[in-house]
Motif scaffolding. Structure first.
Motif, PDB file in Angstrom:
ATOM      1  N   ARG A 215       0.840  -1.212   0.000  1.00 40.28           N
ATOM      2  CA  ARG A 215       0.000   0.000   0.000  1.00 40.28           C
ATOM      3  C   ARG A 215       0.872   1.257   0.000  1.00 40.28           C
ATOM      4  NH1 ARG A 215      -1.979   3.869   3.075  1.00 40.28           N
ATOM      5  NH2 ARG A 215      -0.824   3.272   4.951  1.00 40.28           N
ATOM      6  N   LEU A 216       1.949   1.219   0.793  1.00 37.73           N
ATOM      7  CA  LEU A 216       2.812   2.405   0.920  1.00 37.73           C
ATOM      8  C   LEU A 216       3.685   2.638  -0.312  1.00 37.73           C
ATOM      9  CD1 LEU A 216       4.047   1.890   4.599  1.00 37.73           C
ATOM     10  CD2 LEU A 216       2.709   3.836   3.765  1.00 37.73           C
ATOM     11  N   THR A 217       4.065   1.553  -0.977  1.00 40.08           N
ATOM     12  CA  THR A 217       5.113   1.677  -2.001  1.00 40.08           C
ATOM     13  C   THR A 217       4.682   1.274  -3.405  1.00 40.08           C
ATOM     14  OG1 THR A 217       5.901  -0.585  -1.679  1.00 40.08           O
ATOM     15  CG2 THR A 217       6.870   1.109  -0.261  1.00 40.08           C
ATOM     16  N   GLY A 218       3.689   0.419  -3.517  1.00 39.26           N
ATOM     17  CA  GLY A 218       3.341  -0.133  -4.831  1.00 39.26           C
ATOM     18  C   GLY A 218       4.285  -1.241  -5.260  1.00 39.26           C
ATOM     19  N   GLY A 219       5.283  -1.533  -4.464  1.00 39.10           N
ATOM     20  CA  GLY A 219       6.256  -2.599  -4.788  1.00 39.10           C
ATOM     21  C   GLY A 219       7.660  -2.152  -4.441  1.00 39.10           C
ATOM     22  N   VAL A 220       8.447  -3.101  -3.952  1.00 40.69           N
ATOM     23  CA  VAL A 220       9.809  -2.801  -3.481  1.00 40.69           C
ATOM     24  C   VAL A 220      10.826  -3.225  -4.543  1.00 40.69           C
ATOM     25  CG1 VAL A 220      11.514  -3.507  -1.736  1.00 40.69           C
ATOM     26  CG2 VAL A 220       9.159  -3.001  -1.048  1.00 40.69           C
ATOM     27  N   ASP A 221      11.842  -2.371  -4.760  1.00 46.42           N
ATOM     28  CA  ASP A 221      12.878  -2.706  -5.745  1.00 46.42           C
ATOM     29  C   ASP A 221      13.942  -3.624  -5.164  1.00 46.42           C
ATOM     30  OD1 ASP A 221      12.156  -0.790  -8.045  1.00 46.42           O
ATOM     31  OD2 ASP A 221      12.145   0.516  -6.277  1.00 46.42           O
ATOM     32  N   LEU A 222      14.273  -3.381  -3.880  1.00 48.13           N
ATOM     33  CA  LEU A 222      15.370  -4.140  -3.274  1.00 48.13           C
ATOM     34  C   LEU A 222      15.027  -4.428  -1.816  1.00 48.13           C
ATOM     35  CD1 LEU A 222      18.286  -5.209  -2.984  1.00 48.13           C
ATOM     36  CD2 LEU A 222      19.041  -2.829  -2.728  1.00 48.13           C
ATOM     37  N   THR A 223      15.103  -5.696  -1.439  1.00 46.03           N
ATOM     38  CA  THR A 223      14.827  -6.089  -0.052  1.00 46.03           C
ATOM     39  C   THR A 223      16.082  -6.688   0.563  1.00 46.03           C
ATOM     40  OG1 THR A 223      12.500  -6.526  -0.511  1.00 46.03           O
ATOM     41  CG2 THR A 223      13.442  -7.615   1.413  1.00 46.03           C
ATOM     42  N   LEU A 224      16.416  -6.208   1.769  1.00 43.36           N
ATOM     43  CA  LEU A 224      17.537  -6.783   2.519  1.00 43.36           C
ATOM     44  C   LEU A 224      16.958  -7.701   3.585  1.00 43.36           C
ATOM     45  CD1 LEU A 224      19.162  -4.790   0.925  1.00 43.36           C
ATOM     46  CD2 LEU A 224      20.247  -4.001   3.025  1.00 43.36           C
ATOM     47  N   ARG A 245      14.968  -7.269  -6.445  1.00 44.43           N
ATOM     48  CA  ARG A 245      16.038  -8.131  -5.918  1.00 44.43           C
ATOM     49  C   ARG A 245      15.833  -8.335  -4.413  1.00 44.43           C
ATOM     50  NH1 ARG A 245      16.177  -3.464  -8.580  1.00 44.43           N
ATOM     51  NH2 ARG A 245      17.804  -2.509  -7.305  1.00 44.43           N
ATOM     52  N   ILE A 246      16.101  -9.557  -3.956  1.00 48.98           N
ATOM     53  CA  ILE A 246      16.119  -9.833  -2.510  1.00 48.98           C
ATOM     54  C   ILE A 246      17.508 -10.357  -2.178  1.00 48.98           C
ATOM     55  CG2 ILE A 246      15.157 -11.172  -0.599  1.00 48.98           C
ATOM     56  CD1 ILE A 246      12.558 -11.427  -2.135  1.00 48.98           C
ATOM     57  N   VAL A 247      18.213  -9.642  -1.305  1.00 45.73           N
ATOM     58  CA  VAL A 247      19.535 -10.113  -0.873  1.00 45.73           C
ATOM     59  C   VAL A 247      19.357 -10.746   0.504  1.00 45.73           C
ATOM     60  CG1 VAL A 247      21.918  -9.499  -0.376  1.00 45.73           C
ATOM     61  CG2 VAL A 247      20.689  -8.306  -2.210  1.00 45.73           C
ATOM     62  N   VAL A 248      19.683 -12.018   0.609  1.00 45.41           N
ATOM     63  CA  VAL A 248      19.504 -12.771   1.859  1.00 45.41           C
ATOM     64  C   VAL A 248      20.865 -12.910   2.523  1.00 45.41           C
ATOM     65  CG1 VAL A 248      18.751 -14.927   2.895  1.00 45.41           C
ATOM     66  CG2 VAL A 248      17.594 -14.069   0.847  1.00 45.41           C
ATOM     67  N   PHE A 249      20.979 -12.350   3.732  1.00 46.26           N
ATOM     68  CA  PHE A 249      22.282 -12.453   4.413  1.00 46.26           C
ATOM     69  C   PHE A 249      22.152 -12.897   5.862  1.00 46.26           C
ATOM     70  CE2 PHE A 249      21.887  -8.511   6.777  1.00 46.26           C
ATOM     71  CZ  PHE A 249      21.009  -7.777   5.993  1.00 46.26           C
ATOM     72  N   GLY A 250      20.956 -13.255   6.289  1.00 52.60           N
ATOM     73  CA  GLY A 250      20.816 -13.717   7.661  1.00 52.60           C
ATOM     74  C   GLY A 250      19.494 -14.418   7.858  1.00 52.60           C
ATOM     75  N   ALA A 251      19.401 -15.121   8.979  1.00 53.36           N
ATOM     76  CA  ALA A 251      18.195 -15.876   9.295  1.00 53.36           C
ATOM     77  C   ALA A 251      17.995 -15.866  10.803  1.00 53.36           C
ATOM     78  CB  ALA A 251      18.322 -17.299   8.771  1.00 53.36           C
TER      79      ALA A 251
END
Ligand SMILES: NC(=O)c1ccc[n+]([C@@H]2O[C@H](COP(=O)([O-])OP(=O)(O)OC[C@H]3O[C@@H](n4cnc5c(N)ncnc54)[C@H](OP(=O)(O)O)[C@@H]3O)[C@@H](O)[C@H]2O)c1
Length: 338
Positions: A215-224, A245-251
């Protein structure tokens, strides 16, 4: 800086925090009788001024960190301090007395060794504690945003765990690169991420997280993505198909799964994995370029001296338990001489 060689020579045993099991930080204990390590080939001996606490320390105490140490071991791996010894085969060694920041085994101790190739001098005028995070939090955030995340001015960037060590660096950097930043963090930490420049701060546990971000963005370009189990589904839903793009660096909250079927039929996003240690080993020139960029960010005041909360060594187990419970904000550190 002048070095008191005699004093160093008498410090043959050191205070250290030793992890004796894989049952978590509660089994981390303070000892005063560890032998001072000796620098091996290609290593410096460091008199630790401040040791950085990271989420990876928590994972290591449970034995869940890939390639991590086996108990019993001296905990900690990030520190800043003074070079007081040089092992054989160090090419163009820095002078004794130089203060450096880097990683190596057994950082929660008065002395540790560090591979010489990976250290950086503590920036001029900064204390050891202020330099913590440089080769870890900031390098990770920068790698996630730039070479992997391909951040562009005007894009929307979603940063999870934005009030944490890596998260705060990521919010600052994403704003610096001209992005609109959507941050998730526990509500008590929202003022922290807003103060860093986040445009929106959301509770990562709200059930309608994905809907609200869309709702706030209409879609995200990059997710960390560093929280994983709890946030990954939302990250997948809000990141723009094909170009996102989704950059996954932790869990931090545990593992999540994504199938090839999901990628083909439901979430057509670009997913990239990041481990900064592996990047330094496998793409050394790319890693070096990150360090050069960090030096420029420091020179331009984008990256200010860190402000970690520094605790006495004996408080390490309690601080790690707070980090594990998500109760900390920002960077925490240990002073092994207190
Ligand atoms: N791949 C790499 O090279 C690399 C390098 C450095 C760090 N990391 C990863 O980056 C993440 C951040 O590391 P950090 O050292 O800067 O830690 P941190 O962000 O200071 O602490 C973790 C934060 O994650 C959030 N969180 C959400 N769910 C959680 C859960 N179930 N348990 C614990 N925390 C939870 C909490 O913030 P809220 O309360 O605000 O949600 C918590 O404060 C970690 O996943 C770490 O493993 C990866």
């Amino acid at each position: 800086m002048e070095i008191d060689e005699q004093q160093h020579a008498t410090e043959q045993t050191v205070r250290a925090l030793v992890q004796r099991s894989h049952r978590g930080p509660k089994d981390l204990t303070l000892t005063a009788d560890r032998r001072r390590p000796a620098p091996g080939a290609g290593e410096y001996l460091i008199r630790v001024g401040a040791a950085g606490i990271n989420f990876a320390d928590v994972m290591q105490t449970h034995g869940t960190y890939g390639g991590g140490p086996q108990a019993p071991y001296v905990a900690g791996f990030e520190a800043a301090g003074e070079i007081v010894g040089v092992g054989p085969d160090v090419e163009s060694p820095l002078q004794l007395g130089t203060h450096v920041v880097g990683i190596g085994p057994g950082a929660f101790a008065q002395y540790m060794t560090m591979p010489a190739a990976g250290v950086l001098p503590v920036p001029s005028g900064w204390s050891d504690a202020e330099a913590l995070g440089l080769v870890l939090n900031w390098a990770t955030a920068l790698a996630a945003l730039k070479p992997l995340g391909e951040i562009k001015t005007g894009e929307v960037v979603l940063v999870h765990a934005a009030a944490g060590g890596v998260g705060q660096a990521a919010v600052r950097l994403a704003r610096h690169y001209g992005a609109r930043v959507i941050a998730t963090a526990s509500p008590a930490k929202h003022s922290t991420v807003k103060a860093l420049g986040a445009d929106e701060a959301l509770d990562s546990t709200r059930p309608d997280l994905a809907k609200e971000i869309t709702r706030l963005t209409g879609g995200v370009d990059l997710t960390l993505e560093s929280v994983r189990q709890a946030t990954f589904e939302a990250s997948l839903s809000v990141t723009k198909p094909f170009v996102g793009r989704i950059v996954v660096f932790g869990a931090a909250s545990g593992d999540a799964t994504l199938t090839t079927h999901d990628l083909v039929f439901t979430h057509q996003v670009q997913i990239k994995g990041l481990h900064i240690g592996a990047l330094a080993l496998q793409q050394p020139s790319l890693y070096q370029s990150l360090l050069v960029e960090i030096e420029a960010l420091i020179a331009h005041g984008v990256y200010p001296p860190g402000t970690p909360q520094v605790h006495p060594l004996a408080e390490g187990p309690a601080v790690l338990q707070q980090l594990e419970a998500g109760q900390t904000r920002g960077k925490h550190a240990l002073d092994p001489w207190r």
